[in-house]
Scaffold this motif. Structure first.
Motif, PDB file in Angstrom:
ATOM      1  N   TRP A  31       3.977  -1.959  14.858  1.00 32.72           N
ATOM      2  CA  TRP A  31       3.550  -1.305  13.622  1.00 32.72           C
ATOM      3  C   TRP A  31       2.502  -0.248  13.940  1.00 32.72           C
ATOM      4  O   TRP A  31       1.585  -0.500  14.725  1.00 32.72           O
ATOM      5  CB  TRP A  31       2.934  -2.338  12.664  1.00 32.72           C
ATOM      6  CG  TRP A  31       3.891  -3.438  12.328  1.00 32.72           C
ATOM      7  CD1 TRP A  31       4.732  -3.484  11.263  1.00 32.72           C
ATOM      8  CD2 TRP A  31       4.125  -4.643  13.075  1.00 32.72           C
ATOM      9  NE1 TRP A  31       5.488  -4.643  11.294  1.00 32.72           N
ATOM     10  CE2 TRP A  31       5.135  -5.370  12.386  1.00 32.72           C
ATOM     11  CE3 TRP A  31       3.607  -5.174  14.253  1.00 32.72           C
ATOM     12  CZ2 TRP A  31       5.626  -6.595  12.851  1.00 32.72           C
ATOM     13  CZ3 TRP A  31       4.081  -6.393  14.721  1.00 32.72           C
ATOM     14  CH2 TRP A  31       5.081  -7.091  14.015  1.00 32.72           C
ATOM     15  N   GLN A  32       2.629   0.929  13.348  1.00 34.83           N
ATOM     16  CA  GLN A  32       1.618   1.966  13.482  1.00 34.83           C
ATOM     17  C   GLN A  32       1.203   2.382  12.070  1.00 34.83           C
ATOM     18  O   GLN A  32       2.013   2.887  11.297  1.00 34.83           O
ATOM     19  CB  GLN A  32       2.175   3.175  14.252  1.00 34.83           C
ATOM     20  CG  GLN A  32       1.191   4.324  14.377  1.00 34.83           C
ATOM     21  CD  GLN A  32      -0.031   3.961  15.218  1.00 34.83           C
ATOM     22  OE1 GLN A  32       0.097   3.599  16.386  1.00 34.83           O
ATOM     23  NE2 GLN A  32      -1.224   4.037  14.610  1.00 34.83           N
ATOM     24  N   TRP A  33      -0.074   2.106  11.760  1.00 36.85           N
ATOM     25  CA  TRP A  33      -0.583   2.390  10.417  1.00 36.85           C
ATOM     26  C   TRP A  33      -1.521   3.585  10.438  1.00 36.85           C
ATOM     27  O   TRP A  33      -2.242   3.791  11.422  1.00 36.85           O
ATOM     28  CB  TRP A  33      -1.403   1.205   9.900  1.00 36.85           C
ATOM     29  CG  TRP A  33      -0.705  -0.097   9.734  1.00 36.85           C
ATOM     30  CD1 TRP A  33      -0.463  -1.019  10.705  1.00 36.85           C
ATOM     31  CD2 TRP A  33      -0.195  -0.659   8.516  1.00 36.85           C
ATOM     32  NE1 TRP A  33       0.176  -2.118  10.169  1.00 36.85           N
ATOM     33  CE2 TRP A  33       0.343  -1.922   8.824  1.00 36.85           C
ATOM     34  CE3 TRP A  33      -0.141  -0.217   7.189  1.00 36.85           C
ATOM     35  CZ2 TRP A  33       0.915  -2.754   7.863  1.00 36.85           C
ATOM     36  CZ3 TRP A  33       0.430  -1.038   6.229  1.00 36.85           C
ATOM     37  CH2 TRP A  33       0.961  -2.289   6.568  1.00 36.85           C
ATOM     38  N   PHE A  34      -1.570   4.328   9.330  1.00 40.20           N
ATOM     39  CA  PHE A  34      -2.523   5.430   9.155  1.00 40.20           C
ATOM     40  C   PHE A  34      -3.213   5.257   7.810  1.00 40.20           C
ATOM     41  O   PHE A  34      -2.557   5.154   6.777  1.00 40.20           O
ATOM     42  CB  PHE A  34      -1.800   6.782   9.223  1.00 40.20           C
ATOM     43  CG  PHE A  34      -1.147   7.017  10.558  1.00 40.20           C
ATOM     44  CD1 PHE A  34      -1.872   7.547  11.620  1.00 40.20           C
ATOM     45  CD2 PHE A  34       0.186   6.678  10.766  1.00 40.20           C
ATOM     46  CE1 PHE A  34      -1.285   7.746  12.860  1.00 40.20           C
ATOM     47  CE2 PHE A  34       0.782   6.867  12.008  1.00 40.20           C
ATOM     48  CZ  PHE A  34       0.050   7.401  13.059  1.00 40.20           C
ATOM     49  N   PHE A  35      -4.540   5.210   7.858  1.00 42.79           N
ATOM     50  CA  PHE A  35      -5.343   4.985   6.643  1.00 42.79           C
ATOM     51  C   PHE A  35      -6.347   6.108   6.460  1.00 42.79           C
ATOM     52  O   PHE A  35      -7.541   5.929   6.750  1.00 42.79           O
ATOM     53  CB  PHE A  35      -6.109   3.659   6.748  1.00 42.79           C
ATOM     54  CG  PHE A  35      -5.252   2.463   7.030  1.00 42.79           C
ATOM     55  CD1 PHE A  35      -4.395   1.968   6.055  1.00 42.79           C
ATOM     56  CD2 PHE A  35      -5.307   1.830   8.262  1.00 42.79           C
ATOM     57  CE1 PHE A  35      -3.608   0.860   6.308  1.00 42.79           C
ATOM     58  CE2 PHE A  35      -4.527   0.717   8.520  1.00 42.79           C
ATOM     59  CZ  PHE A  35      -3.676   0.234   7.544  1.00 42.79           C
ATOM     60  N   PRO A  36      -5.939   7.296   6.014  1.00 43.33           N
ATOM     61  CA  PRO A  36      -6.942   8.340   5.762  1.00 43.33           C
ATOM     62  C   PRO A  36      -7.964   7.829   4.749  1.00 43.33           C
ATOM     63  O   PRO A  36      -7.592   7.218   3.748  1.00 43.33           O
ATOM     64  CB  PRO A  36      -6.101   9.493   5.196  1.00 43.33           C
ATOM     65  CG  PRO A  36      -4.785   8.895   4.798  1.00 43.33           C
ATOM     66  CD  PRO A  36      -4.574   7.701   5.676  1.00 43.33           C
ATOM     67  N   GLY A  37      -9.242   8.034   5.041  1.00 42.57           N
ATOM     68  CA  GLY A  37     -10.305   7.554   4.153  1.00 42.57           C
ATOM     69  C   GLY A  37     -10.731   6.137   4.444  1.00 42.57           C
ATOM     70  O   GLY A  37     -11.682   5.640   3.851  1.00 42.57           O
ATOM     71  N   GLY A  38     -10.008   5.439   5.339  1.00 47.65           N
ATOM     72  CA  GLY A  38     -10.308   4.037   5.604  1.00 47.65           C
ATOM     73  C   GLY A  38     -10.935   3.819   6.961  1.00 47.65           C
ATOM     74  O   GLY A  38     -10.958   4.706   7.808  1.00 47.65           O
ATOM     75  N   MET A  39     -11.433   2.618   7.148  1.00 44.78           N
ATOM     76  CA  MET A  39     -12.002   2.194   8.432  1.00 44.78           C
ATOM     77  C   MET A  39     -11.372   0.860   8.807  1.00 44.78           C
ATOM     78  O   MET A  39     -11.553  -0.088   8.062  1.00 44.78           O
ATOM     79  CB  MET A  39     -13.511   2.005   8.303  1.00 44.78           C
ATOM     80  CG  MET A  39     -14.310   3.226   8.618  1.00 44.78           C
ATOM     81  SD  MET A  39     -14.357   3.494  10.391  1.00 44.78           S
ATOM     82  CE  MET A  39     -15.375   2.129  10.917  1.00 44.78           C
ATOM     83  N   PRO A  40     -10.593   0.786   9.878  1.00 48.44           N
ATOM     84  CA  PRO A  40     -10.259   1.881  10.797  1.00 48.44           C
ATOM     85  C   PRO A  40      -9.262   2.846  10.175  1.00 48.44           C
ATOM     86  O   PRO A  40      -8.613   2.520   9.200  1.00 48.44           O
ATOM     87  CB  PRO A  40      -9.617   1.127  11.974  1.00 48.44           C
ATOM     88  CG  PRO A  40      -8.976  -0.067  11.328  1.00 48.44           C
ATOM     89  CD  PRO A  40      -9.912  -0.475  10.222  1.00 48.44           C
ATOM     90  N   ALA A  41      -9.153   4.031  10.784  1.00 49.30           N
ATOM     91  CA  ALA A  41      -8.245   5.048  10.258  1.00 49.30           C
ATOM     92  C   ALA A  41      -6.812   4.813  10.720  1.00 49.30           C
ATOM     93  O   ALA A  41      -5.874   5.327  10.116  1.00 49.30           O
ATOM     94  CB  ALA A  41      -8.705   6.437  10.684  1.00 49.30           C
ATOM     95  N   THR A  42      -6.652   4.057  11.803  1.00 53.26           N
ATOM     96  CA  THR A  42      -5.313   3.698  12.279  1.00 53.26           C
ATOM     97  C   THR A  42      -5.350   2.258  12.752  1.00 53.26           C
ATOM     98  O   THR A  42      -6.422   1.701  13.031  1.00 53.26           O
ATOM     99  CB  THR A  42      -4.852   4.577  13.463  1.00 53.26           C
ATOM    100  OG1 THR A  42      -5.702   4.302  14.587  1.00 53.26           O
ATOM    101  CG2 THR A  42      -4.911   6.054  13.118  1.00 53.26           C
ATOM    102  N   SER A  43      -4.167   1.641  12.851  1.00 55.05           N
ATOM    103  CA  SER A  43      -4.095   0.269  13.355  1.00 55.05           C
ATOM    104  C   SER A  43      -2.692   0.001  13.857  1.00 55.05           C
ATOM    105  O   SER A  43      -1.719   0.601  13.381  1.00 55.05           O
ATOM    106  CB  SER A  43      -4.443  -0.733  12.246  1.00 55.05           C
ATOM    107  OG  SER A  43      -4.264  -2.061  12.717  1.00 55.05           O
TER     108      SER A  43
END
Ligand SMILES: [Zn+2]
Length: 686
Positions: free
Chosen positions: A365-377
């Motif tokens: 899984w590759q996640w992207f969370f703009p505005g979040g911490m962490p920004a990716t996971s």
């Protein structure tokens, strides 16, 4: 004697949709009776019964067999709710359960389902196509602690994963269900968000983790889903057709049977006087005893499919779900990226727990969370903190050995300013007769028995709050008194800070107890922590009685909960939760939070915009109250719950906003001033 009476009483009240009990692990003497499912309050059942009975009568009077005997196929989706253990059962075990359902509902010769009953003409098929038309094996796997399931949390389960119930039968497999329950189901006419059945993994099928079972828990629960009662519902009753289980050819049964005794005859009011039908799937006998649905039960099932569940078995839906015999199954379904969170709206600095629900066995899984911490996971189920106001998109790329897929959810996460709660001290003694107290709310999800004002007993007259568990049959239902948002930092930081309240409670049976839970949230009501839990002897203040408990002055107890660790929180929510088990009345009075007031504020206590909205909820006008000394103009905008701009008031020094013309409900009020920005939830209610 009392206990026996109540046991019967409960079964009668519990009419149905029980949860089948665990026949493997417990002896009959200690078993809980079938728990009443809060999805099916008596009024709902009566309404459903009227319509099903009418349809059954029509089937009998038309006496036509032209279409009624066609095979009807029900597409099924199985949501495996697991936490990485053996409860994450194999596809082979799931497929065995589907086979067993078809043997039982089809009375297939040579199988254990080939008993003295009838072929219901209903068959089941693991869906091959998902609601969006994508290739699937009909299995959704979600890794979450909710696999340790309490029926009171069923809405969370269904919010995590649910396929359109007019097209699919939703079946949930979990690790455990509280109180040793084996499974439970909704009844026809239940609201969509409650539709479907939940079964423990080690009773699901007869292989893998369920090797000791016969797979009949699901058969029984689907019987409920298709409109069948227990054979013992209503006891012997008055009439074998028009009460009890409303089926003429199932002899009346006074209590559930737990053993396969073919000679037991618990009711003598049927003609001819037949023994209990212990082989019926809708009794409580062991799996290897059961083999019968009767013609009368088949008529009810057909009636349910003709009146309530009319679209699920249509040829068009069977084709659309890949359940027709001509469907060409590909060798491998491509991976489908999918995810969900139960909390897409959080406060600033709130945490969001994402749950992967990708189809077809993603392995990375590759996640992207703009505005979040962490920004990716790259975790399967990441937890992300949001410390910026706004709305944020989320992207997941799910991959397996064959391919990958991307899901982009635009503006999925909404982060709002917590605001500032009502200052201390807080007290609710209910004595002004206003209920719920100003600013507080009650939560009554089943629209049934709820918290209310009581004048017969109080710690400080004339009133207390009370909930009447004695007449509440929706076991497991939670009812809440939710206090307004409070600013605990308005207490003196050097003094103690406590929640104090008085309660009184008695049981109706020494074996059952309702539960009082007090919870606190410091993230705008998204997540709650228990700060007090009482049940059984810890909750009891008066003698067990089957009449309404009305406490004497000596039967009140005081609770003190230390809130010192929350003394810097400006926006907390506290709620009093009653979880009913059909015990007796629970009373609350003189709720108080007082930590010694701050009398001398020299500096702003925080960097946020110092204002609040009053009143909230509001009707046609709301005041924007700034802290003393704040002389800057404020720019105010109002959005709806979906973030759409409804009003822009521009910069203003006037502190009263005109809400006339806005619809009732949740509004988001955003305020800017001198470089500060804040968002508030406002309820409009006129
Ligand atoms: Zn049942």
């Amino acid at each position: 004697m009392l206990h026996t009476f109540l046991f019967r009483e409960r079964l009668l009240l519990a009419l149905l949709i029980c949860m089948q009990i665990d026949l493997l692990a417990q002896s009959p003497a200690t078993e809980q009776p079938c728990l009443f499912d809060a999805l099916n309050p008596p009024a709902t059942l009566r309404a459903a019964e009227t319509r099903i009975s009418a349809a059954v009568a029509q089937i009998k009077s038309s006496n036509s067999t032209e279409n009624s005997d066609d095979i009807r196929v029900i597409p099924v989706v199985v949501h495996v709710i697991h936490n990485g253990g053996s409860e994450n059962i194999t596809k082979a075990q799931i497929e065995r359960q589907i086979e067993i359902l078809n043997e039982d509902f089809g009375k297939i010769p040579g199988t254990p389902g080939d008993g003295a009953g009838v072929d219901t003409r209903v068959r089941f098929c693991l869906a091959k196509t998902d609601p969006q038309g994508r290739c699937t094996d009909g299995i959704v796997r979600l890794k979450t602690p909710l696999t340790t399931h309490q029926p009171v949390d069923r809405a969370s389960l269904k919010n995590l994963s649910f396929w359109d119930n007019t097209r699919y039968l939703n079946m949930y497999v979990v690790k455990t269900i509280s109180n040793g329950v084996g499974g439970y189901s909704s009844f026809p006419y239940a609201p969509p968000e409650e539709d479907g059945l939940v079964v423990r993994h080690n009773l699901f099928g007869d292989s893998g983790t369920a090797a000791a079972a016969g797979g009949r828990t699901a058969t029984h629960e689907i019987g409920h889903w298709l409109g069948l009662y227990h054979t013992f519902n209503g006891g012997c009753g008055q009439d074998t057709c028009s009460d009890g289980d409303y089926v003429c050819d199932t002899p009346p049964v006074v209590n559930p049977n737990f053993t396969c005794n073919l000679n037991v005859n618990s009711c003598g009011n049927d003609t001819p006087d037949l023994p209990d039908q212990v082989r019926n799937y809708m009794d409580y006998t062991p799996d290897d005893c059961k083999s019968v649905f009767t013609q009368g039960q088949k008529d009810r099932i057909t009636a349910t499919l003709d009146t309530v569940r009319t679209s699920i078995w249509t040829p068009g839906n069977v084709v659309a779900t890949g359940c027709d015999s001509t469907y060409m199954e590909p060798s491998v379904c491509p991976v489908v990226a999918d995810f969900v969170t139960l909390t897409p709206q959080v406060c600033l600095e709130g945490m969001v727990y994402f749950v992967d629900r990708s189809l077809n066995l993603a392995t990375s899984w590759q996640w992207f969370f703009p505005g979040g911490m962490p920004a990716t996971s790259t975790l399967q189920n990441p937890t992300v903190a949001y410390d910026t106001l706004g709305t944020f998109s989320v992207t997941l790329i799910a991959t397996n050995a064959n391919d990958s897929d991307t899901l982009f959810l635009e503006n999925y996460i909404q982060v709002t300013e917590p605001g500032i709660g009502q200052p201390l001290p807080f007290s609710a003694n209910f004595d002004d007769g206003i209920f719920p107290p100003t600013g507080a709310e009650i939560y009554n999800p089943d629209l049934g028995i709820h918290w209310e004002l009581d004048s017969l007993a109080s710690h400080s007259p004339p009133y207390a709050a009370r909930i009447d568990n004695l007449v509440n049959v929706n076991y497991g239902t939670r009812d809440e008194i939710v206090l307004p948002f409070l600013n605990l930092s308005s207490s003196n930081p050097d003094s103690s800070l406590s929640l104090i309240f008085w309660w009184a409670y008695a049981r109706s049976d020494p074996n059952y107890s309702d539960e009082l839970i007090v919870q606190i949230s410091k993230d705008c009501g998204v997540n709650y922590t228990n700060i007090l839990t009482k049940s059984g002897n810890a909750l009891v203040t008066g003698p067990t009685q089957t009449t309404p408990f009305i406490p004497t002055a000596a039967q009140w107890r005081k609770a003190t909960v230390n809130l010192f660790q929350y003394r810097t929180e400006e926006y907390v929510k506290i709620r009093f939760v009653n979880v009913t088990d059909g015990g007796n009345r629970l009373y609350l009075d003189d709720i108080q939070i007082d930590g010694g007031l701050v009398t001398d504020i020299k500096e702003p206590m925080h960097s946020r915009l110092p204002l609040r909205l009053f009143p909230n909820p509001a009707s046609n006008y709301v005041q924007v109250l700034t802290r003393d000394g704040w002389n800057e103009p404020v720019h105010v905008c109002i959005f709806d719950g979906l973030g759409r701009l409804l009003r822009d008031y521009g910069f203003t020094l006037a502190n009263t906003l005109d809400l006339t013309g806005l619809a009732n409900g949740l509004l988001i009020v955003k305020v800017e001033s001198s470089g500060y920005a804040a968002g508030f939830r406002l309820i409009k209610n006129d």
